[in-house]
Design a protein around this motif. Structure first.
Motif, mmCIF file in Angstrom:
data_model
loop_
_atom_site.group_PDB
_atom_site.id
_atom_site.type_symbol
_atom_site.label_atom_id
_atom_site.label_comp_id
_atom_site.label_asym_id
_atom_site.label_seq_id
_atom_site.Cartn_x
_atom_site.Cartn_y
_atom_site.Cartn_z
ATOM 1 N N GLU A 22 0.850 -1.172 0.000
ATOM 2 C CA GLU A 22 0.000 0.000 0.000
ATOM 3 C C GLU A 22 0.896 1.235 0.000
ATOM 4 N N ASP A 23 0.387 2.344 -0.529
ATOM 5 C CA ASP A 23 1.164 3.585 -0.607
ATOM 6 C C ASP A 23 1.697 4.026 0.756
ATOM 7 N N ALA A 24 0.905 3.859 1.805
ATOM 8 C CA ALA A 24 1.338 4.306 3.133
ATOM 9 C C ALA A 24 2.573 3.543 3.597
ATOM 10 N N PHE A 25 2.613 2.244 3.337
ATOM 11 C CA PHE A 25 3.782 1.464 3.738
ATOM 12 C C PHE A 25 4.988 1.802 2.868
ATOM 13 N N TRP A 26 4.766 2.033 1.570
ATOM 14 C CA TRP A 26 5.860 2.407 0.679
ATOM 15 C C TRP A 26 6.457 3.749 1.114
ATOM 16 N N LYS A 27 5.600 4.719 1.427
ATOM 17 C CA LYS A 27 6.060 6.030 1.888
ATOM 18 C C LYS A 27 6.815 5.893 3.205
ATOM 19 N N GLY A 28 6.277 5.101 4.122
ATOM 20 C CA GLY A 28 6.949 4.881 5.404
ATOM 21 C C GLY A 28 8.316 4.255 5.218
ATOM 22 N N LEU A 29 8.420 3.280 4.321
ATOM 23 C CA LEU A 29 9.691 2.617 4.043
ATOM 24 C C LEU A 29 10.707 3.608 3.489
ATOM 25 N N LYS A 30 10.273 4.447 2.547
ATOM 26 C CA LYS A 30 11.175 5.451 1.975
ATOM 27 C C LYS A 30 11.621 6.457 3.046
ATOM 28 N N THR A 35 15.810 8.615 6.762
ATOM 29 C CA THR A 35 16.207 8.886 8.140
ATOM 30 C C THR A 35 17.488 8.142 8.504
ATOM 31 N N ARG A 36 17.599 6.907 8.044
ATOM 32 C CA ARG A 36 18.780 6.085 8.356
ATOM 33 C C ARG A 36 19.945 6.333 7.396
ATOM 34 N N GLU A 37 19.710 7.190 6.427
ATOM 35 C CA GLU A 37 20.726 7.523 5.426
ATOM 36 C C GLU A 37 21.257 6.281 4.708
ATOM 37 N N VAL A 38 20.322 5.439 4.275
ATOM 38 C CA VAL A 38 20.645 4.257 3.474
ATOM 39 C C VAL A 38 19.758 4.271 2.240
ATOM 40 N N LEU A 40 17.067 2.752 -0.382
ATOM 41 C CA LEU A 40 15.875 1.921 -0.227
ATOM 42 C C LEU A 40 16.228 0.460 -0.461
ATOM 43 N N SER A 41 17.044 0.204 -1.476
ATOM 44 C CA SER A 41 17.459 -1.176 -1.772
ATOM 45 C C SER A 41 18.215 -1.795 -0.604
ATOM 46 N N ASP A 42 19.140 -1.046 -0.004
ATOM 47 C CA ASP A 42 19.890 -1.583 1.135
ATOM 48 C C ASP A 42 18.986 -1.871 2.326
ATOM 49 N N LEU A 43 18.003 -1.010 2.554
ATOM 50 C CA LEU A 43 17.063 -1.240 3.652
ATOM 51 C C LEU A 43 16.247 -2.501 3.395
ATOM 52 N N VAL A 44 15.791 -2.679 2.163
ATOM 53 C CA VAL A 44 15.003 -3.874 1.829
ATOM 54 C C VAL A 44 15.864 -5.130 1.941
ATOM 55 N N VAL A 45 17.128 -5.045 1.566
ATOM 56 C CA VAL A 45 18.029 -6.202 1.723
ATOM 57 C C VAL A 45 18.118 -6.593 3.193
#
Length: 96
Positions: A22-30, A35-38, A40-45
């Motif tokens: 859902e868009d809300a989860f995608w926005k939250g993930l981004k 915030t973590r300065e990583v 998106l791909s690295d966070l998903v990994v």
């Protein structure tokens, strides 16, 4: 009626995969990645590496939910007591 779940492609660990969120989860993930300065791909990994079961989309949803519960001081899953904390989490997770 359009489904609130959108399939998105992402490259993780050098290969292309897709997640349905859902868009809300995608926005939250981004926002978490920023915030973590990583990336998106690295966070998903890291989410993919740490998941115990279920599919990647579910693991991402649980990760985002856990992040905002921790942010609001509600790691137990009980309703948050701070009105401001609930407002912050709601504004981030609200679907636009």
């Amino acid at each position: 009626m359009k489904s609130p779940v959108v399939k998105r492609s992402i490259i993780i660990a050098g290969h292309k995969t897709s997640v349905s969120l859902e868009d809300a989860f995608w926005k939250g993930l981004k926002d978490i990645a920023i915030t973590r300065e990583v990336t998106l791909s690295d966070l998903v990994v890291s989410i993919d590496t740490d998941r115990r079961h279920g599919n990647l989309s579910s693991a991402i949803r649980l990760f985002v939910l856990d992040h905002y519960r921790t942010l609001t001081g509600d790691e137990s899953g009980a309703p948050a007591t701070s009105r401001d904390a609930r407002r912050v989490a709601a504004s981030v997770l609200r679907a636009d």
